[in-house]
Design an enzyme around this catalytic site. Sequence first.
Site, PDB file in Angstrom:
ATOM      1  N   TYR A 188     -10.910  -6.566   3.231  1.00  0.00           N
ATOM      2  CA  TYR A 188     -10.836  -5.374   3.037  1.00  0.00           C
ATOM      3  C   TYR A 188     -10.074  -4.500   1.910  1.00  0.00           C
ATOM      4  CZ  TYR A 188     -11.538  -0.255   4.488  1.00  0.00           C
ATOM      5  OH  TYR A 188     -11.899   0.860   4.341  1.00  0.00           O
ATOM      6  N   ASP A 195      -5.004  -6.705  -4.154  1.00  0.00           N
ATOM      7  CA  ASP A 195      -4.855  -5.752  -2.942  1.00  0.00           C
ATOM      8  C   ASP A 195      -3.725  -5.545  -2.603  1.00  0.00           C
ATOM      9  OD1 ASP A 195      -5.207  -3.711  -2.034  1.00  0.00           O
ATOM     10  OD2 ASP A 195      -7.512  -3.988  -1.720  1.00  0.00           O
ATOM     11  N   LYS A 227      -1.665   3.926   0.046  1.00  0.00           N
ATOM     12  CA  LYS A 227       0.063   3.943   0.987  1.00  0.00           C
ATOM     13  C   LYS A 227       1.082   4.203   1.129  1.00  0.00           C
ATOM     14  CE  LYS A 227      -3.634   0.973   3.582  1.00  0.00           C
ATOM     15  NZ  LYS A 227      -4.193   2.407   4.916  1.00  0.00           N
TER      16      LYS A 227
HETATM   17  N1  PMP Z   1      -7.427  -2.017   0.740  1.00  0.00           N
HETATM   18  C1  PMP Z   1      -6.510  -2.758   1.199  1.00  0.00           C
HETATM   19  C2  PMP Z   1      -6.162  -3.955   1.495  1.00  0.00           C
HETATM   20  C3  PMP Z   1      -7.172  -2.085   2.758  1.00  0.00           C
HETATM   21  O1  PMP Z   1      -6.154  -1.873   3.943  1.00  0.00           O
HETATM   22  C4  PMP Z   1      -7.087  -0.461   2.782  1.00  0.00           C
HETATM   23  C5  PMP Z   1      -6.876   0.229   3.696  1.00  0.00           C
HETATM   24  N2  PMP Z   1      -6.683   0.607   4.588  1.00  0.00           N
HETATM   25  C6  PMP Z   1      -7.581  -0.522   1.237  1.00  0.00           C
HETATM   26  C7  PMP Z   1      -7.825  -1.033  -0.042  1.00  0.00           C
HETATM   27  C8  PMP Z   1      -8.576   1.270   1.341  1.00  0.00           C
HETATM   28  O2  PMP Z   1      -7.129   2.300   1.547  1.00  0.00           O
HETATM   29  P1  PMP Z   1      -7.534   4.201   1.280  1.00  0.00           P
HETATM   30  O3  PMP Z   1      -7.856   3.666   2.809  1.00  0.00           O
HETATM   31  O4  PMP Z   1      -6.571   4.679   1.533  1.00  0.00           O
HETATM   32  O5  PMP Z   1      -8.856   4.082   0.656  1.00  0.00           O
END
Ligand code: PMP
Length: 446
Positions: free
Chosen positions: A157, A247, A274
């Site tokens: 994700y 990521d 985050k």
């Molecule tokens: N990358 C990872 C690994 C995530 O866990 C998330 C969200 N949980 C995102 C990207 C997307 O972040 P956002 O919800 O701030 O758009």
Amino acid sequence: MTALEALEARELTTYQHRTPQSHALFARARQVMPGGDTRTGTFYLPYPLFVARGEGCHLWDADGHQYLDVLNNFTSLVHGHGHTAVVRAIADQAAKGTVHGTANALQVALAEVLCKRVPSVERVRFCNSGTEATMGALRAAKAFTGRPKILKMAGGYHGSHDQVAIAVSAPYDAVPPGVSPGAAAEVLVGRFNDLEYTAALIRAHASQLAAVIVEPMTGTGALPADRAFLDGLRQVTAECGVLLVFDEVITFRLAPGGLQEVHGICPDLTSFGKIIGGGMPAGAFGGRADVMATYDPSRPGAISHSGTYNGNATTMAAGLATLRLFDGAAIGRLNAAGDTVRARLQAAAVKHGLAVTVTGYGSIMQLHFGAGPITTPEQAAATDKRLTRLLHLLLLNRGVFTATRQTYVLSTVMHQAALDVFTDRVGDALGEIARAQKAAPVGVAS
Ligand code: PMP
């Protein structure tokens, strides 16, 4: 009715009796938001808990019930709710203007912190979410290499933009509704922790492939990547001139320099989100100076990357206050607490004779109803979702707030007493599930 069905029915009734205000708010929400919802990942039936406020490691719902928060907004709240230093930073900045429509010193300071903590990050740009961060990193890779495709892992994700919306959940070869088929055609799907398969795919498509994006530990499932897998990806991408994007939106909280520091691997680009915003909406992406130069606006043909709130002063102030308190020692303590909690949860499952596997690293973990080892998203997807939902409900009714999928995330304000309450409540709930599984059917006339 089986004893497990009876337990599910009882817990559902308890939830509904405890939370009439959440129910009423949900009824209003359904009149103005599709299905009453605005965040898929936090939605559950019959209706999600509506929270009125948070303080420290606790939340209070709209009916006034207190919960221990073991989710921390899916990892973003590293110091819990309303931490004095973070509140002060936000309030002080708000009084001076939340956003000013031009550059500010706080952006420079936060960029310096990220570049210092993460040696692979030589240059960084801010945005407002993890979604924008992965989009920005992948666009840099495409602009730099002149190649159109990306490779992501099945079950990974990375947010909600078109290319990374592919292969998030099974069936991995489907194009999700509303996603451009053109974007889907430019995504290759690798297998997390399967180097042989993924490396072969990279080699076969190298001339078209701009980047490989991977989480060093999956957020969904809390499945750590094997070091050999990440090392192998680093080698094969380097051989093929493909950029490697880590990521670290979630995993940046696990070490001062993210999990790339733990593994000693240097990706070309990294996405953040985050915790870097200290509880305010935030994202950032950065990496090699030559790759990030694709965004240098003084160069002809640079990528245009605007954002009304990019690097806004309030988010930067909250992020700086948060990271200042979250140094190597604080991270080490929190991860040690996480290691203990994980071991205790696993022991509780063993005590009750349940096939449960607790995965994770440091302050992030997930409880899976299935025998281990669980190391891939495919294995995690095959675990018992019915029991997962039941545990979520049991915990809610006992004042413990978690993700429906049973991801648990610690914060620095959860002291020993709170950790004990958490592990005890999970242990009790697992005990109830185990007893119901073994019990005879109920309510059946003999
Ligand atoms: N990358 C990872 C690994 C995530 O866990 C998330 C969200 N949980 C995102 C990207 C997307 O972040 P956002 O919800 O701030 O758009």
